[in-house]
Design an enzyme around this catalytic site. Structure first.
Site, PDB file in Angstrom:
ATOM      1  CG  HIS A 139      -1.955   0.862   1.289  1.00  0.00           C
ATOM      2  ND1 HIS A 139      -1.966   1.888   2.335  1.00  0.00           N
ATOM      3  CD2 HIS A 139      -3.275   0.844   0.542  1.00  0.00           C
ATOM      4  CE1 HIS A 139      -2.988   2.354   1.977  1.00  0.00           C
ATOM      5  NE2 HIS A 139      -3.721   2.086   0.821  1.00  0.00           N
ATOM      6  CG  ASP A 146      19.091  11.775 -10.191  1.00  0.00           C
ATOM      7  OD1 ASP A 146      18.753  10.849 -10.987  1.00  0.00           O
ATOM      8  OD2 ASP A 146      18.946  13.187 -10.505  1.00  0.00           O
ATOM      9  CG  HIS A 316      -7.531   8.277  -0.037  1.00  0.00           C
ATOM     10  ND1 HIS A 316      -5.389   8.672  -0.363  1.00  0.00           N
ATOM     11  CD2 HIS A 316      -7.671   7.410   0.318  1.00  0.00           C
ATOM     12  CE1 HIS A 316      -5.212   6.719  -0.350  1.00  0.00           C
ATOM     13  NE2 HIS A 316      -6.896   7.001  -0.260  1.00  0.00           N
ATOM     14  CG  ASP A 323       0.721  16.961  23.311  1.00  0.00           C
ATOM     15  OD1 ASP A 323       0.214  16.886  23.145  1.00  0.00           O
ATOM     16  OD2 ASP A 323       1.937  15.710  23.599  1.00  0.00           O
TER      17      ASP A 323
END
Length: 397
Positions: A139, A146, A316, A323
């Site tokens: 997934h 490079d 999505h 914090d």
């Protein structure tokens, strides 16, 4: 560095150091300073940055995606890769056959004829051992150019993410562009997956150039997890970050089907007085997952967790802010499939400035998301049955 020793310039104590120690002991390596980190908040921003990096590549381009659509976005990037391969740049493309099931030989042939290498991750077959592992998908969304510029996050190669092509309902998502030492870790993850798929191990020194040494940017730790080991690094990071929060937890996820441990972590944090907010889609791309998610809402709300349902477009993004000091952006959803069955990646950034940027992004999205209110007696018997049934399937969702 020896385990437990903080690198120069990194916090010596506090939740940051605890999370670093946890991830190091789970085999994730030490954090390192980036040269630059750019949050790409829309699909169009991501595709533009990606195409710019690909066009500038001189030695190699490595890409790994769960979903690649042969639409206008996918075709445009394929054609750019064809041009780079013809120019002598090494191109390696690794795709998941379930996520990218619309890709066919006709689409790939010009790329391979130009000299690019292409492979499928864990292809599906009728042989017994293949069927046994059909659930184990990559997934991940990884691009390395490079060995110096890297991308990871939640955005697939699809026009569904583009407001240019879907002006009213483009998916809301997030991605990262990285430079510096953490790119080496993304490169290593890609090459491991390439070796699994092809039995080829091109771990050449040219793929791991030394990063320049300007003033360091945010500290980042690249985290990977998958069914190939039982460390579950991303799940344990989520748990430790939430249970360690002192003031606020902001969680954005398109698929909210938490494990028992993560649900308890959220509830306990809220009961401790931590401001816990969750942003999920009002209507996801799977009715079953949406029903399963809502089966958890009332218990969380009773404990003080605030849930917002984003809409009308599909949410999505997979983001966590703790914090306003620690932030995470990656491919992993807040469900068992991502945390135990899929191969996933996540970038953890220990930087107040970047965490504040993500917290602001959460606040902007929150304004487009009505707050969830317990339906009480307004919930129909059919709704309750659907949610209860979906929850029974939650380990596979």
């Amino acid at each position: 560095l020896p385990a437990g020793q903080a690198p120069a310039g990194f916090p010596e104590a506090g939740l940051e150091r605890q999370l670093v120690r946890l991830l190091e002991r789970l085999g994730q390596g030490a954090p390192s300073p980036t040269t630059t980190v750019t949050l790409l908040e829309t699909g169009d921003d991501c595709f533009q940055a990606l195409e710019t990096a690909v066009a500038a590549a001189q030695h190699h381009i490595h890409l790994e995606y769960y979903l690649w659509e042969p639409d206008r976005i996918g075709t445009r990037l394929r054609d750019l890769l064809i041009a780079k391969a013809r120019a002598g740049v090494e191109v390696r493309l690794l795709l998941d056959p379930i996520g990218s099931d619309r890709i066919n030989r006709r689409f790939l042939r010009p790329l391979q004829e130009a000299g690019a290498q292409m492979a499928w991750f864990n292809p599906i077959g009728l042989r017994r051992w293949r069927l046994k592992y059909v659930n184990f998908r990559t997934h991940r969304k990884i691009v390395v150019c490079d060995g110096r510029v890297g991308f990871t996050g939640g955005i697939n190669i699809s026009a569904a993410h583009s407001a240019h092509y879907r002006s009213t309902d483009a998916w809301r998502d997030a991605h990262l562009r990285l430079e510096g030492e953490p790119v080496r870790r993304l490169q290593f993850i890609f090459l491991e997956d390439w070796y699994f798929a092809t039995d080829q191990a091109p771990f050449e020194p040219a793929f791991f150039p030394q990063a320049p040494e300007p003033a360091p940017g945010p500290w980042a730790q690249i985290v990977e997890s998958g069914p190939d080991n039982n460390r579950y690094a991303i799940a344990r990071f989520y748990f430790a970050a939430i249970t360690g929060a002192q003031r606020q937890v902001l969680l954005t996820t398109p698929y909210f089907v938490p494990t028992e441990a993560l649900s308890a972590a959220l509830i306990t944090a809220a009961l401790r007085g931590v401001d816990v907010r969750i942003l999920t889609p009002q209507r996801g791309d799977s009715r079953l997952v949406t029903a399963a998610a809502r089966s958890y809402y009332d218990e969380l709300v009773n404990a003080g967790v605030v849930i917002y349902e984003y809409g009308p477009s599909m949410l999505h993004a997979k983001l966590l802010v703790v914090d306003e000091r620690i932030a995470a952006v990656g491919s992993a959803n807040f469900d068992n499939r991502s945390l135990a069955l899929n191969f996933e990646t996540m970038a953890v950034l220990y930087d107040a400035g970047f965490a504040h940027q993500l917290a602001h992004r959460f606040a902007v999205d929150q304004r487009q998301a009505p707050r969830y209110v317990k339906p009480g007696r307004r919930a129909t018997l059919g709704q309750r049955l659907a949610e209860a049934t979906a929850r029974l399937l939650s380990p596979l969702l």
